[in-house]
Scaffold this motif. Structure first.
Motif, PDB file in Angstrom:
ATOM      1  N   GLY A  94       4.437  42.354  -2.575  1.00 44.43           N
ATOM      2  CA  GLY A  94       4.037  41.570  -3.691  1.00 44.43           C
ATOM      3  C   GLY A  94       4.219  42.074  -5.182  1.00 44.43           C
ATOM      4  N   PHE A  95       4.638  43.315  -5.233  1.00 47.67           N
ATOM      5  CA  PHE A  95       4.785  43.415  -6.833  1.00 47.67           C
ATOM      6  C   PHE A  95       5.764  42.787  -7.584  1.00 47.67           C
ATOM      7  N   ASN A  96       5.233  42.328  -8.881  1.00 43.97           N
ATOM      8  CA  ASN A  96       6.271  41.332  -9.537  1.00 43.97           C
ATOM      9  C   ASN A  96       7.480  42.120 -10.031  1.00 43.97           C
ATOM     10  N   GLU A  97       8.628  41.565 -10.271  1.00 43.76           N
ATOM     11  CA  GLU A  97       9.938  42.222 -10.847  1.00 43.76           C
ATOM     12  C   GLU A  97       9.905  42.935 -12.060  1.00 43.76           C
ATOM     13  N   GLU A  98       8.973  42.277 -12.940  1.00 43.03           N
ATOM     14  CA  GLU A  98       8.981  43.275 -14.209  1.00 43.03           C
ATOM     15  C   GLU A  98       8.379  44.685 -14.040  1.00 43.03           C
ATOM     16  N   PHE A  99       7.293  44.632 -13.053  1.00 45.13           N
ATOM     17  CA  PHE A  99       6.692  46.130 -12.978  1.00 45.13           C
ATOM     18  C   PHE A  99       7.750  46.784 -12.120  1.00 45.13           C
ATOM     19  N   LEU A 100       8.473  46.177 -11.134  1.00 41.96           N
ATOM     20  CA  LEU A 100       9.463  46.828 -10.320  1.00 41.96           C
ATOM     21  C   LEU A 100      10.675  47.424 -11.307  1.00 41.96           C
ATOM     22  N   ASP A 101      11.108  46.822 -12.096  1.00 38.31           N
ATOM     23  CA  ASP A 101      11.952  47.263 -13.110  1.00 38.31           C
ATOM     24  C   ASP A 101      11.550  48.245 -13.700  1.00 38.31           C
ATOM     25  N   TYR A 102      10.458  48.353 -14.164  1.00 42.33           N
ATOM     26  CA  TYR A 102       9.778  49.773 -14.856  1.00 42.33           C
ATOM     27  C   TYR A 102       9.766  50.583 -13.968  1.00 42.33           C
ATOM     28  N   LEU A 103       9.362  50.682 -12.784  1.00 41.63           N
ATOM     29  CA  LEU A 103       9.458  51.731 -11.539  1.00 41.63           C
ATOM     30  C   LEU A 103      10.881  52.320 -11.407  1.00 41.63           C
ATOM     31  N   ALA A 104      12.052  51.242 -11.413  1.00 42.41           N
ATOM     32  CA  ALA A 104      13.277  51.557 -10.883  1.00 42.41           C
ATOM     33  C   ALA A 104      13.852  52.419 -12.095  1.00 42.41           C
ATOM     34  N   ASN A 105      13.193  52.436 -13.554  1.00 45.25           N
ATOM     35  CA  ASN A 105      13.863  53.181 -14.606  1.00 45.25           C
ATOM     36  C   ASN A 105      12.776  54.296 -15.033  1.00 45.25           C
ATOM     37  N   PHE A 106      11.840  54.413 -13.961  1.00 48.43           N
ATOM     38  CA  PHE A 106      10.718  55.583 -14.243  1.00 48.43           C
ATOM     39  C   PHE A 106      11.386  57.060 -14.666  1.00 48.43           C
ATOM     40  N   LYS A 107      10.855  57.417 -15.690  1.00 54.86           N
ATOM     41  CA  LYS A 107      11.072  58.756 -16.279  1.00 54.86           C
ATOM     42  C   LYS A 107       9.861  59.456 -16.761  1.00 54.86           C
ATOM     43  N   PHE A 108       9.658  60.656 -16.245  1.00 50.49           N
ATOM     44  CA  PHE A 108       8.273  61.132 -16.265  1.00 50.49           C
ATOM     45  C   PHE A 108       8.313  61.802 -17.529  1.00 50.49           C
ATOM     46  N   ALA A 109       7.175  61.644 -18.226  1.00 49.01           N
ATOM     47  CA  ALA A 109       6.829  61.898 -19.815  1.00 49.01           C
ATOM     48  C   ALA A 109       5.691  62.477 -20.055  1.00 49.01           C
ATOM     49  N   CYS A 110       5.078  63.180 -19.088  1.00 44.96           N
ATOM     50  CA  CYS A 110       3.828  63.600 -19.344  1.00 44.96           C
ATOM     51  C   CYS A 110       3.828  65.227 -19.925  1.00 44.96           C
TER      52      CYS A 110
END
Length: 482
Positions: free
Chosen positions: A80-96
């Motif tokens: 049930g997660f929305n597409e905008e959030f899923l797009d963020y995860l699909a392009n996830f890059k660790f930056a910590c």
């Protein structure tokens, strides 16, 4: 967690609420908010005096390979997660940015042992694996260190694979046990993956398979003349096992110009049997034949055996080590301690009716002070990240709970405990060999006073707050407690 397997992506090994919170942060405009998290623990297992830090290498491997696959995204779409959030995860890059106390270091309750700074979605998301990597291996390394110290210089072999909590518990538990002080492991894959020496001889089934115990011993000696250790308790240790072992040494090894490695006793009153066995072996001309003991051992049994005069040269320790069965959890926690807003670091605190669960706020660092004359650790100090401790000047320590207890120290050296692992998502971790970590661990434990390392009622090692950090914490307690 078999992180060394490149075909196994563990990004989704996370508590589901990390994802629901991430989605909430994303929707509420916190995507780029920088947050600071600390990992620490509150209690030492087995009521001991300290814990051994372990699992950092596996944490680095996990953080280096964070990515959401197409299958992961499809699964989350079904939740049930929305597409905008899923797009963020699909392009996830660790930056910590990530810091941790080096593996093999003695650590104590209340102090930060891992620190993560970065976008709150990312810094929050990695909580599960930070805790999983560090909690498990630190627990087993600590137990192994206790067992190894009980053995008083005698080798301890980790024998627990078949009783471990799953395959990864066996593999990484054996790695941690070696860091903590074990001489090797029965777990072959841990040798293959990490270089922990794989050790082992025979099972009772080997002896039972042959027509006689003597035939079994002779066959083994012919096959492994340079490393011949015989299991002597399949039938009767004193009446058949040791006599047949000696006959094998005489008739098989001696003609080859070889000496036996040892015998192993896996049942019965091992203290009594080892004393008898030592006398028989010595009289037969084999004073160099080692006696190995196994069978549900732990640090207390080993200590008592040696106090009672057991003639044991090395120990095989299984289930009670690989599961830390007497105290099977290291309760490390991961807590938010600060956020950034408009370039300012805003400290955060968690209050509780349970005083132990009140957190220490702010962006922090941790120092260890050593006495220059003895080389022993004096105390650890948790300070604000902006603070430094000048070892050229006297420094006042005080108990954060009983503040009238104060001590001024001089002639001391300071070491910062947290070392960088990642800088803005780029790995800066310097990997060490397992033998380097093991050696470092032994050296660091040696910096602790005997009062801290004893098993019963160990001295409470001091973990103090700096004055500015103490002031901040109590200001926030007063403000938020109203």
């Amino acid at each position: 967690m078999n992180i060394s397997n490149p075909q196994r992506n563990l990004t989704m090994l996370t508590d589901f609420y990390e994802l629901t919170m991430a989605n909430g942060y994303f929707k509420n405009g916190f995507k780029d908010t920088v947050a600071y998290f600390d990992m620490f623990f509150r209690k030492v297992p087995d009521d001991g005096g300290f814990v051994i830090m372990a699992g950092v290498e596996q944490l680095v491997e996990y953080l280096s390979d964070l990515k959401f696959t197409k299958e992961d995204i499809e699964y989350l779409r079904g939740k049930g997660f929305n597409e905008e959030f899923l797009d963020y995860l699909a392009n996830f890059k660790f930056a910590c940015d990530v810091w941790a106390v080096p593996e093999g270091t003695p650590i104590f309750p209340g102090e930060p042992i891992v620190k993560v700074k970065g976008p709150v979605i990312q810094a929050q998301f990695v909580e599960t694996m930070v805790l999983l990597c560090i909690n498990h291996q630190s627990l087993i390394a600590t137990k192994a260190n206790r067992v190894s110290r009980a053995a008083q210089g005698r080798a301890v072999m980790e024998f627990g694979s078949r009783r471990a909590q799953g395959a990864d518990g066996a593999i990484y538990g054996a790695r941690a046990a070696y860091i903590g002080g074990c001489a090797g492991t029965a777990c072959t894959i841990t040798d293959e993956m990490f270089g922990v020496p794989a050790l082992g001889t025979m099972a009772h089934s080997w002896v039972q398979l042959f027509d006689s115990e003597l035939d079994a011993f002779k066959a083994y000696a012919r096959e492994y003349p340079d490393s011949c250790t015989l299991l002597v308790d399949t039938y009767n240790v004193l009446k058949s096992g040791i006599p047949n072992a000696i006959k094998t040494f005489d008739e098989v090894l001696a003609p080859m110009g070889k000496r036996p490695k040892g015998i192993r006793i896996d049942s019965g009153d091992i203290t009594y049997l080892s004393r008898k066995a030592r006398k028989i072996l010595d009289e037969a001309g084999y004073p160099d034949c080692a006696i190995v003991a196994s069978n549900s051992l732990d640090e207390y049994i080993i200590r008592d055996m040696l106090l009672q005069g057991a003639k044991v040269d090395s120990f095989g320790v299984g289930e009670k080590l690989i599961t830390s069965s007497s105290s099977p959890v290291l309760g490390g926690v991961y807590k938010l301690c600060a956020v950034e807003k408009d370039g300012e670091i805003i400290p955060k605190i968690k209050l509780s009716e349970n005083v132990q669960k009140i957190t220490t706020p702010g962006n922090k660092r941790a120092y260890r002070l050593f006495d220059k004359e003895s080389g022993k650790a004096i105390a650890d100090v948790i300070a604000l990240a902006s603070e430094t401790i000048d070892e050229t000047k006297p420094y006042e320590l005080f108990d954060p709970d009983y503040t009238w207890k104060r001590k001024t120290v001089e002639n001391f050296a300071v070491r910062e405990l947290l070392e960088p692992l990642f800088s803005k998502g780029k790995c800066v971790f310097e990997k060490k060999s397992i033998d380097e970590i093991k050696k470092y661990c032994a050296e660091q434990v040696d910096t602790l006073w005997d009062e801290v390392t004893r098993f019963e009622n160990p001295h409470n090692y001091y973990v103090d707050l700096s004055q500015p950090l103490w002031d901040l914490k109590h200001e926030m307690l007063s403000k938020n407690g109203k």
